[in-house]
Design a protein around this motif. Sequence first.
Motif, PDB file in Angstrom:
ATOM      1  N   LYS A   1     -57.059  58.227 -49.361  1.00  0.00           N
ATOM      2  CA  LYS A   1     -58.389  57.934 -48.803  1.00  0.00           C
ATOM      3  C   LYS A   1     -59.500  58.649 -49.580  1.00  0.00           C
ATOM      4  O   LYS A   1     -60.513  59.035 -49.021  1.00  0.00           O
ATOM      5  CB  LYS A   1     -58.452  58.282 -47.321  1.00  0.00           C
ATOM      6  N   GLY A   2     -59.276  58.850 -50.887  1.00  0.00           N
ATOM      7  CA  GLY A   2     -60.297  59.430 -51.743  1.00  0.00           C
ATOM      8  C   GLY A   2     -60.472  60.930 -51.612  1.00  0.00           C
ATOM      9  O   GLY A   2     -61.403  61.502 -52.175  1.00  0.00           O
TER      10      GLY A   2
ATOM     11  N   LEU B   1     -52.580  52.730 -44.354  1.00  0.00           N
ATOM     12  CA  LEU B   1     -53.522  53.799 -44.025  1.00  0.00           C
ATOM     13  C   LEU B   1     -53.484  54.195 -42.550  1.00  0.00           C
ATOM     14  O   LEU B   1     -54.441  54.763 -42.032  1.00  0.00           O
ATOM     15  CB  LEU B   1     -54.939  53.400 -44.442  1.00  0.00           C
ATOM     16  N   ALA B   2     -52.367  53.922 -41.887  1.00  0.00           N
ATOM     17  CA  ALA B   2     -52.218  54.316 -40.489  1.00  0.00           C
ATOM     18  C   ALA B   2     -51.965  55.822 -40.416  1.00  0.00           C
ATOM     19  O   ALA B   2     -51.064  56.338 -41.070  1.00  0.00           O
ATOM     20  CB  ALA B   2     -51.057  53.564 -39.846  1.00  0.00           C
ATOM     21  N   PRO B   3     -52.772  56.548 -39.639  1.00  0.00           N
ATOM     22  CA  PRO B   3     -52.538  57.987 -39.505  1.00  0.00           C
ATOM     23  C   PRO B   3     -51.247  58.266 -38.736  1.00  0.00           C
ATOM     24  O   PRO B   3     -50.941  57.594 -37.757  1.00  0.00           O
ATOM     25  CB  PRO B   3     -53.759  58.492 -38.745  1.00  0.00           C
TER      26      PRO B   3
ATOM     27  N   ASP C   1     -52.247  64.673 -51.449  1.00  0.00           N
ATOM     28  CA  ASP C   1     -51.179  63.807 -51.924  1.00  0.00           C
ATOM     29  C   ASP C   1     -50.043  63.747 -50.903  1.00  0.00           C
ATOM     30  O   ASP C   1     -49.735  64.740 -50.260  1.00  0.00           O
ATOM     31  CB  ASP C   1     -50.634  64.318 -53.255  1.00  0.00           C
ATOM     32  N   HIS C   2     -49.438  62.568 -50.800  1.00  0.00           N
ATOM     33  CA  HIS C   2     -48.315  62.366 -49.895  1.00  0.00           C
ATOM     34  C   HIS C   2     -47.102  61.951 -50.715  1.00  0.00           C
ATOM     35  O   HIS C   2     -47.231  61.330 -51.763  1.00  0.00           O
ATOM     36  CB  HIS C   2     -48.626  61.270 -48.885  1.00  0.00           C
ATOM     37  N   CYS C   3     -45.925  62.292 -50.214  1.00  0.00           N
ATOM     38  CA  CYS C   3     -44.672  61.933 -50.874  1.00  0.00           C
ATOM     39  C   CYS C   3     -43.869  61.029 -49.941  1.00  0.00           C
ATOM     40  O   CYS C   3     -43.768  61.306 -48.744  1.00  0.00           O
ATOM     41  CB  CYS C   3     -43.881  63.195 -51.202  1.00  0.00           C
ATOM     42  N   ILE C   4     -43.329  59.966 -50.502  1.00  0.00           N
ATOM     43  CA  ILE C   4     -42.474  59.050 -49.755  1.00  0.00           C
ATOM     44  C   ILE C   4     -41.092  59.111 -50.390  1.00  0.00           C
ATOM     45  O   ILE C   4     -40.938  58.825 -51.573  1.00  0.00           O
ATOM     46  CB  ILE C   4     -43.018  57.603 -49.781  1.00  0.00           C
TER      47      ILE C   4
END
Length: 191
Positions: free
Chosen positions: A26-27, A92-94, A32-35
């Motif tokens: 989201k800018g 982009l679901a929290p 950063d997220h890891c999947i």
Amino acid sequence: MAAAAARTCPSVVDRYFTRWYKTDVKGKPCEDHCILQHSNRICVITVAESHPVLQSAKKIKSVSYQISANCSRLQNKVSGKSKRGGQFLTELAPLCRIMCENGEEYTIYSCIRGRLLEVNENILQNPSLLQEKPSTEGYIAIVLPKFEESKSITQDLINQEMYEDIIFKRDILAAEQLNTDTSDPATLSVV
């Protein structure tokens, strides 16, 4: 001999999961997220190594799966072989909010489309798991993408090598910025 063998063996995560990353979610810089994607298409959502929660020795005060007044990820109930009843998530679901003791708050997003299978309730009682073991016991949630979308969910994500390149470039940029700030007499304070 056994100690040498233990150092060379890959972890369970490295052995069975493929790491995918979503940078600057989201800018927001460095969020950063890891999947972690298993071969059976199940995805484990975690915070990436470069996320601010894991940097600067921040102390996590609490984690909340209450997204809004009407939506709590803790209310997710899944049943049966086809995982009926799971909340459907968009990219982009929290998933949760992480509150730090210094007042900062971070929202962790799904980053992939799919059905929410499980949230990690252990981090509610022990939020430090997020920092101590982010890829294992400190995971955020488990998401199951639709079968027909399971191959395409990684199109908007980057692999480990590309992620490491981005982190390397960020570090170089930060070092250059630090050098610029310390060499500019206007930014130095007079003692």
